[in-house]
Design a protein around this motif. Structure first.
Motif, PDB file in Angstrom:
ATOM      1  N   ASP A 246       0.837  -1.200   0.000  1.00 25.10           N
ATOM      2  CA  ASP A 246       0.000   0.000   0.000  1.00 25.10           C
ATOM      3  C   ASP A 246       0.870   1.247   0.000  1.00 25.10           C
ATOM      4  O   ASP A 246       2.051   1.215   0.377  1.00 25.10           O
ATOM      5  N   THR A 247       0.275   2.334  -0.417  1.00 26.34           N
ATOM      6  CA  THR A 247       0.860   3.678  -0.231  1.00 26.34           C
ATOM      7  C   THR A 247      -0.115   4.454   0.641  1.00 26.34           C
ATOM      8  O   THR A 247      -0.849   5.322   0.155  1.00 26.34           O
ATOM      9  N   PRO A 248      -0.154   4.167   1.933  1.00 27.06           N
ATOM     10  CA  PRO A 248      -1.242   4.647   2.789  1.00 27.06           C
ATOM     11  C   PRO A 248      -1.081   6.055   3.351  1.00 27.06           C
ATOM     12  O   PRO A 248      -2.046   6.655   3.774  1.00 27.06           O
ATOM     13  N   PHE A 249       0.152   6.565   3.384  1.00 30.14           N
ATOM     14  CA  PHE A 249       0.431   7.846   4.041  1.00 30.14           C
ATOM     15  C   PHE A 249      -0.167   7.846   5.450  1.00 30.14           C
ATOM     16  O   PHE A 249      -1.071   8.610   5.769  1.00 30.14           O
ATOM     17  N   ILE A 250       0.394   6.980   6.286  1.00 28.60           N
ATOM     18  CA  ILE A 250      -0.027   6.876   7.686  1.00 28.60           C
ATOM     19  C   ILE A 250       0.828   7.818   8.522  1.00 28.60           C
ATOM     20  O   ILE A 250       2.048   7.786   8.442  1.00 28.60           O
ATOM     21  N   PHE A 251       0.183   8.642   9.331  1.00 30.23           N
ATOM     22  CA  PHE A 251       0.893   9.662  10.095  1.00 30.23           C
ATOM     23  C   PHE A 251       0.930   9.320  11.586  1.00 30.23           C
ATOM     24  O   PHE A 251       0.003   8.707  12.130  1.00 30.23           O
ATOM     25  N   GLY A 252       2.019   9.742  12.227  1.00 30.62           N
ATOM     26  CA  GLY A 252       2.182   9.540  13.654  1.00 30.62           C
ATOM     27  C   GLY A 252       3.132  10.571  14.232  1.00 30.62           C
ATOM     28  O   GLY A 252       3.662  11.428  13.514  1.00 30.62           O
ATOM     29  N   LEU A 253       3.359  10.481  15.529  1.00 32.26           N
ATOM     30  CA  LEU A 253       4.232  11.408  16.243  1.00 32.26           C
ATOM     31  C   LEU A 253       5.245  10.615  17.063  1.00 32.26           C
ATOM     32  O   LEU A 253       5.029   9.449  17.387  1.00 32.26           O
ATOM     33  N   GLY A 254       6.343  11.289  17.405  1.00 34.24           N
ATOM     34  CA  GLY A 254       7.346  10.637  18.234  1.00 34.24           C
ATOM     35  C   GLY A 254       8.305  11.631  18.836  1.00 34.24           C
ATOM     36  O   GLY A 254       8.301  12.822  18.499  1.00 34.24           O
ATOM     37  N   ALA A 255       9.138  11.140  19.739  1.00 30.13           N
ATOM     38  CA  ALA A 255      10.151  11.979  20.388  1.00 30.13           C
ATOM     39  C   ALA A 255      11.366  11.131  20.725  1.00 30.13           C
ATOM     40  O   ALA A 255      11.230   9.951  21.084  1.00 30.13           O
ATOM     41  N   ASP A 256      12.541  11.714  20.576  1.00 33.62           N
ATOM     42  CA  ASP A 256      13.799  11.084  20.970  1.00 33.62           C
ATOM     43  C   ASP A 256      14.387  11.858  22.136  1.00 33.62           C
ATOM     44  O   ASP A 256      14.474  13.094  22.092  1.00 33.62           O
ATOM     45  N   ILE A 257      14.798  11.145  23.165  1.00 37.12           N
ATOM     46  CA  ILE A 257      15.427  11.754  24.337  1.00 37.12           C
ATOM     47  C   ILE A 257      16.851  11.225  24.423  1.00 37.12           C
ATOM     48  O   ILE A 257      17.070  10.013  24.518  1.00 37.12           O
TER      49      ILE A 257
END
Length: 295
Positions: A246-257
């Motif tokens: 698929d080419t779904p363009f699924i979005f999310g968030l994240g953080a690196d510490i």
């Protein structure tokens, strides 16, 4: 299992290792990256949250490029004097030179080109750096029919790659994610994804980013339980397995510490919404925590 092994081998093939060497300079042991090689070389790294730059001459001598302040808080610009002395044999000016990676990189290239006509940086390849990470979390598979809204565990690995920089804001990533099943949600999947990441908050000790999965290849196995229309009260099970791209363009968030110079704790809220896949109506649950390190 063979498919999973093949995907994992493909995932590892994209690994990119950044060349770093250890040097002892004024009784201090430092791990430095080589940015420019020529008659004089530019070395650098981020050490204790501070950008430090060094020049290495043909005889192997290494000097640090510094810019200290005097008692009146005025910068002394010692790095300009150091480089002026080392580059007297060429018509290059240190007048407008800043103590930054971009400015120093261009100066070193200009000098090396001036003293060696065979030096040609026009065909320089982009230097890639990489981080490898492992993660585990929980998801309710927001894009799969999940009547009971059950949450299941998942785990995986990720390779993040980017143009070598002090603080990369734009990166790409390859991820491998395996989701398990539960007693009331008989669906398992292994997903291989190619995506893009943008760090909209980008600090030396932490960053916050948005993810976009651009292409996914998923292997799935599910047992669909449904009521027999001809025999109400009787439930049947249908086995369903396969794979899709698929080419779904699924979005999310994240953080690196940041933990230390080369490693991070990462926290993600993945698969929040997609442009080309319909949500199944449940509030998206897809949280993970992991660890990543520079290669």
């Amino acid at each position: 299992m063979k498919k999973l092994t093949l995907i994992f081998l493909l995932f590892l093939c994209f690994s990119s290792v950044v060349a770093q060497n250890t040097y002892t300079i004024n009784n201090e042991t430092l791990v430095l990256k080589t940015e420019v090689e020529g008659k004089i070389d530019l070395l650098w790294n981020i050490i204790d949250q501070e950008y430090r730059y060094f020049v290495r001459t043909e005889d192997g001598n290494i000097q640090e490029l510094v810019n200290t302040k005097d008692d009146n808080k005025k910068f002394q610009e010692e790095y300009k004097s150091t480089l002026h002395t080392l580059t007297k044999d060429a018509n290059v000016s240190v007048e407008d030179l800043d103590l930054t990676l971009t400015s120093l990189k261009q100066f070193f290239k200009d000098y090396d080109t001036a003293v060696d006509s065979d030096t040609n940086y026009s065909s320089d390849k982009i230097k890639l750096a990489a981080r490898l990470g492992f993660f585990a979390g929980i998801t309710n598979q927001p894009f799969i029919e999940n009547i009971e809204n059950s949450s299941v565990p998942y785990f995986g690995a990720e390779l993040e790659f980017f143009e070598e920089s002090t603080m990369p804001r734009h990166t790409g990533f390859l991820s491998l994610k395996h989701s398990l099943e539960s007693d009331d949600f008989k669906y398992t999947s292994t997903q291989f994804a190619l995506g893009y990441r943008f760090r909209f908050i980008n600090k030396p000790k932490f960053n916050v980013y948005a993810n976009a999965k651009l292409v996914t290849f998923t292997i799935f196995d599910s047992n669909i339980i449904y009521e027999d229309e001809d025999n109400p009260g009787t439930f049947l099970t249908e086995d369903n397995s396969g794979s899709n791209i698929d080419t779904p363009f699924i979005f999310g968030l994240g953080a690196d510490i940041k933990i230390d110079q080369n490693s991070f704790i990462t926290i993600t809220y993945q698969d929040i919404f997609a442009l080309f896949i319909e949500s199944q109506g449940n509030f998206p649950i897809d949280f993970a925590i992991g660890y990543k390190f520079n290669l």
